[in-house]
Motif scaffolding. Structure first.
Motif, mmCIF file in Angstrom:
data_model
loop_
_atom_site.group_PDB
_atom_site.id
_atom_site.type_symbol
_atom_site.label_atom_id
_atom_site.label_comp_id
_atom_site.label_asym_id
_atom_site.label_seq_id
_atom_site.Cartn_x
_atom_site.Cartn_y
_atom_site.Cartn_z
ATOM 1 N N PHE A 1 0.833 -1.203 0.000
ATOM 2 C CA PHE A 1 0.000 0.000 0.000
ATOM 3 C C PHE A 1 0.870 1.256 0.000
ATOM 4 N N ASP A 2 1.930 1.239 0.805
ATOM 5 C CA ASP A 2 2.831 2.393 0.854
ATOM 6 C C ASP A 2 3.471 2.642 -0.513
ATOM 7 N N ARG A 3 3.862 1.561 -1.180
ATOM 8 C CA ARG A 3 4.471 1.709 -2.508
ATOM 9 C C ARG A 3 3.458 2.211 -3.531
ATOM 10 N N ALA A 4 2.197 1.855 -3.339
ATOM 11 C CA ALA A 4 1.156 2.267 -4.289
ATOM 12 C C ALA A 4 1.001 3.781 -4.327
ATOM 13 N N HIS A 5 1.340 4.457 -3.235
ATOM 14 C CA HIS A 5 1.183 5.911 -3.167
ATOM 15 C C HIS A 5 2.457 6.650 -3.548
ATOM 16 N N ALA A 6 3.549 5.906 -3.782
ATOM 17 C CA ALA A 6 4.846 6.551 -4.025
ATOM 18 C C ALA A 6 4.889 7.350 -5.322
ATOM 19 N N PRO A 7 4.553 6.765 -6.489
ATOM 20 C CA PRO A 7 4.621 7.569 -7.719
ATOM 21 C C PRO A 7 3.377 8.435 -7.879
ATOM 22 N N GLY A 8 3.525 9.739 -7.664
ATOM 23 C CA GLY A 8 2.371 10.631 -7.727
ATOM 24 C C GLY A 8 1.689 10.628 -9.077
ATOM 25 N N TRP A 9 2.450 10.421 -10.151
ATOM 26 C CA TRP A 9 1.869 10.436 -11.492
ATOM 27 C C TRP A 9 0.993 9.214 -11.764
ATOM 28 N N ALA A 10 1.067 8.211 -10.888
ATOM 29 C CA ALA A 10 0.367 6.943 -11.136
ATOM 30 C C ALA A 10 -0.979 6.851 -10.429
#
Length: 292
Positions: A241-250
């Protein structure tokens, strides 16, 4: 003539187009362009207002490789189609080299129609058999260099007859594992209506063992399988979940939902698949959790 009338006439022309297994054809309406091999299935879909947007849900699910390999050096795509994944990765992963391999020259000939960028220093479209490409990468008679290994393989090689058997064999999946860098990821689009789906997943497990996750896409039209060249289990649900929020463009990829499905898919058992006949034939798993 209104846009609706133009689109309707284009659709009628599409329905009257003779089906040729070797030649794809295009439906262009007021708002979109799509690629087809027959009148029933859509191979690729492009919004004319947002040509780089991933419209089909399975393409967004396949981008879940970012949860495991957020900064890939080299991405290989087996199957170009309308280039949705190629364009998206080219735009948003500027540090990645992208090689798209397509066996059908008639598909490659449509690259301008689907606004696929021209070849350059970090993007290349090859007319070749994907199984041969994976088997030959880095084969120079000596040890394979680290720079020739692949961080991500995206397998979306559907043609007129579905997924080629060569691209779902144990030998092919084993070659994918061997060509992946340590911790590299294979992501596969699989048809929910393919009678061979359980056998395909069994062969994937023979090649990768338990280092795999399988889940149905939210729409139910596809399954997406991930396999990784690492004996470790997936990170925890919270870490994903933490990684899912990392790339703002995604943000428009729905990576949090994909992270949930990816974790659930670790426990996927192909033996629980049941062939559902009424209506459109497809596979379903009784009681499988829905995260959408």
């Amino acid at each position: 003539m209104s846009g609706d009338q133009t689109s309707w006439q284009a659709y009628l022309a599409f329905l009257s187009t003779p089906v040729d297994e070797a030649r794809p054809f295009v439906l262009e309406t007021e708002h979109a362009v799509s690629l087809h091999f027959d009148h029933l299935a859509t191979q690729s879909f492009m919004s004319l207002r947002q040509p780089d947007r991933l419209v089909l849900p399975y393409t967004r699910a396949m981008m879940g490789f970012l949860l495991l390999r957020p900064t890939p050096r080299h991405i290989a795509m087996i199957g170009l189609g309308g280039g949705s994944l190629a364009k998206y990765c080219y735009r948003h992963l500027p540090e990645s080299k992208i090689t798209a391999v397509e066996v059908n020259p008639e598909v490659i000939a449509l690259r301008d129609t689907f606004r696929i960028p021209p070849d350059d220093a970090r993007f290349e479209v090859l007319c070749a058999d994907g199984a041969d490409y994976i088997g030959n990468v880095g084969s120079h008679g000596g040890e394979e260099s680290e720079t020739q290994r692949l961080d991500v393989i995206l397998l979306d090689a559907f043609g007129a007859d579905g997924m080629p058997a060569r691209c779902t064999s144990v030998e092919f999946f084993t070659a994918c594992r061997e060509r992946l860098a340590d911790g590299g990821v294979l992501a596969i689009n699989l048809g929910n209506d393919d009678p061979a789906l359980p056998a395909q997943l069994a062969r994937l497990e023979r090649a990768f063992g338990t280092s795999r996750s399988v889940f149905p896409v939210a729409t139910g039209d596809n399954y997406v399988a991930f396999a990784w060249n690492d004996a470790q289990a997936l990170p925890s649900r919270q870490a994903l979940f933490d990684r899912a929020h990392a790339p703002g463009w995604a943000r428009n990829l729905g990576l949090r939902a994909t992270a949930q499905r990816l974790k659930e898919g670790e426990c996927f058992n192909p033996k629980r698949l049941v062939w559902h006949e009424p209506g459109i034939s497809h596979w379903k798993v009784p009681g499988w959790p829905r995260s959408d």
